[in-house]
Write an enzyme that holds these catalytic residues in place. Structure first.
Site, mmCIF file in Angstrom:
data_model
loop_
_atom_site.group_PDB
_atom_site.id
_atom_site.type_symbol
_atom_site.label_atom_id
_atom_site.label_comp_id
_atom_site.label_asym_id
_atom_site.label_seq_id
_atom_site.Cartn_x
_atom_site.Cartn_y
_atom_site.Cartn_z
ATOM 1 C CG ASP A 1 3.171 0.980 7.538
ATOM 2 O OD1 ASP A 1 2.773 0.275 6.591
ATOM 3 O OD2 ASP A 1 2.458 1.253 8.525
ATOM 4 C CG HIS B 1 1.731 3.357 12.467
ATOM 5 N ND1 HIS B 1 0.401 3.127 12.706
ATOM 6 C CD2 HIS B 1 1.989 2.809 11.250
ATOM 7 C CE1 HIS B 1 -0.128 2.452 11.689
ATOM 8 N NE2 HIS B 1 0.832 2.247 10.805
ATOM 9 C CG ASP C 1 1.978 -3.499 5.370
ATOM 10 O OD1 ASP C 1 2.823 -2.621 5.627
ATOM 11 O OD2 ASP C 1 0.753 -3.293 5.412
ATOM 12 C CG HIS D 1 -0.381 0.142 2.528
ATOM 13 N ND1 HIS D 1 -0.190 1.364 3.133
ATOM 14 C CD2 HIS D 1 0.046 -0.785 3.419
ATOM 15 C CE1 HIS D 1 0.325 1.177 4.338
ATOM 16 N NE2 HIS D 1 0.487 -0.105 4.538
ATOM 17 C CD GLU E 1 -2.566 -1.509 5.640
ATOM 18 O OE1 GLU E 1 -2.517 -2.466 6.428
ATOM 19 O OE2 GLU E 1 -2.157 -0.359 5.925
ATOM 20 C CD GLU E 2 -1.145 2.924 7.397
ATOM 21 O OE1 GLU E 2 -1.701 2.540 8.443
ATOM 22 O OE2 GLU E 2 0.057 2.734 7.167
#
Length: 348
Positions: free
Chosen positions: A187, A322, A242, A70, A221-222
């Site tokens: 990410d 994150h 991922d 993603h 995706e998030e």
């Protein structure tokens, strides 16, 4: 055997992270990916959600593989223009306010204008706020300080800024002489770059895959639903690429490919896991098995949406997920090698 070059992949990652793409505003980065693939005469199509799909025909067109990574990232959206001319935020994706305190950001208006700012605590100045270190980092106390002469909400609106405008974070990407890349949004742009380089390698070397294989660059995706559609009825195996999460109790590191055993959605397919392990062992690929306790992927989203598929999850190990993330070229290389051997292997 021809593997994608990890150093070139690192450079591609840096280009990708420099393009703002919070979930909901991924048009620019999808166009970049589209242009990258078109250089190698790879035909792509966009789904209605805005994701990009590239398909490489294989010897067997009755059984398909589906790989996804993603390109959408964490970000924010303007929730409120405060009387002071500062902006209140609402977060996009699962992260904490403390991870963006002090970060430079960009605000993009609906008219396409872009402004810069800094995300700060309202009570930042220790010369004014005695308990600045004790104040909770939350929506009420965090705000954006714009780099424009604004004194009130009317001044801000005169710039064209309004509720609903997207806010992206400065990635501050660096590739170190020791082989690390540190940046926001590894990410999952690290995995996107790995897949793009894999597609390029297969195409430019005229490699015929054993099965028709679809590559989805997903863009939601998030927020939980990037890769749960556009899966062909012929698809048997679905592999999400991922990040592997690093922390206390985790096996994943920044130098190997992480093979996920289980995440918050439950166990991944046991047979596919065993196949991935065997491919790693047979080809001297360094790997780690791991469980990600607070995690979900596009593969788990596809399972939840009712698709009858075999699902798996692998990826490079990413530290400080994150937040301000980091990985190493070794992890990029091991992930690329496992993917290369996977797309050339027989199904389980």
């Amino acid at each position: 055997m021809s593997y994608p070059c990890p150093d070139k992949t690192l450079e591609l990652i840096k280009k990708l992270v420099d393009i703002p793409s919070p979930s909901g505003n991924t048009y620019e980065v999808i166009s970049f990916v589209e242009t990258f693939l078109s250089q190698y005469n790879i035909v792509t199509r966009r789904n209605h959600k805005g994701g990009l799909i590239a398909t490489l025909k294989g010897t067997d067109e009755n059984h398909h593989r589906f790989l996804t990574a993603h390109v959408d990232t964490l970000g924010a959206i303007v929730k409120e223009i405060k009387p002071s001319g500062r902006l209140k935020l609402d977060l996009i994706g699962g992260f904490k306010y403390n991870s963006i305190e002090g970060e430079y950001c960009q605000i993009e208006t609906i008219g396409g204008k872009k402004y810069t700012g800094t995300i700060l605590m309202h009570q930042t100045s220790v010369h004014v706020y005695k308990d600045a270190d004790k104040v909770e980092r939350n929506q009420e106390n965090m705000e954006v300080r714009l780099d424009d002469k604004v004194h009130n909400a009317e001044d801000v609106r005169a710039l064209g800024i309004e509720v609903g405008d997207f806010v992206s974070f400065d990635p501050r990407a660096q590739i170190t002489p020791t082989g690390f890349i540190k940046s926001r949004h590894l990410d999952d742009k690290a995995s996107v770059a790995i897949l793009l380089m894999l597609i390029r390698e297969v195409k430019t070397n005229n490699i015929v895959l054993p099965y028709t294989t679809h590559f989805l660059i997903s863009n939601n995706e998030e927020i939980g639903y990037g890769g749960n559609s556009n899966i062909t009825p012929e698809t048997v195996e679905y592999l999400a690429v991922d990040m592997g999460a690093i922390g206390d109790g985790q096996a994943t590191d920044e130098f190997t490919v992480s093979i996920c055993v289980k995440d918050a959605s439950g166990p991944y397919h046991y047979g596919l896991r065993k196949r991935l392990i065997q491919l790693a062992v047979d080809n001297n690929i360094s790997y780690k098995l791991d469980i990600y306790p607070y995690y979900g992927s596009d593969a788990s989203a596809a399972i939840r949406s009712g698709h009858d598929i075999i699902h798996g999850l692998i990826g490079p190990g990413i530290d400080a997920s994150h937040a301000f993330e980091r990985t190493h070229r070794d992890s990029i290389e091991n992930t690329a090698k496992l993917l290369y051997h996977y797309v050339l292997s027989d199904m389980i």
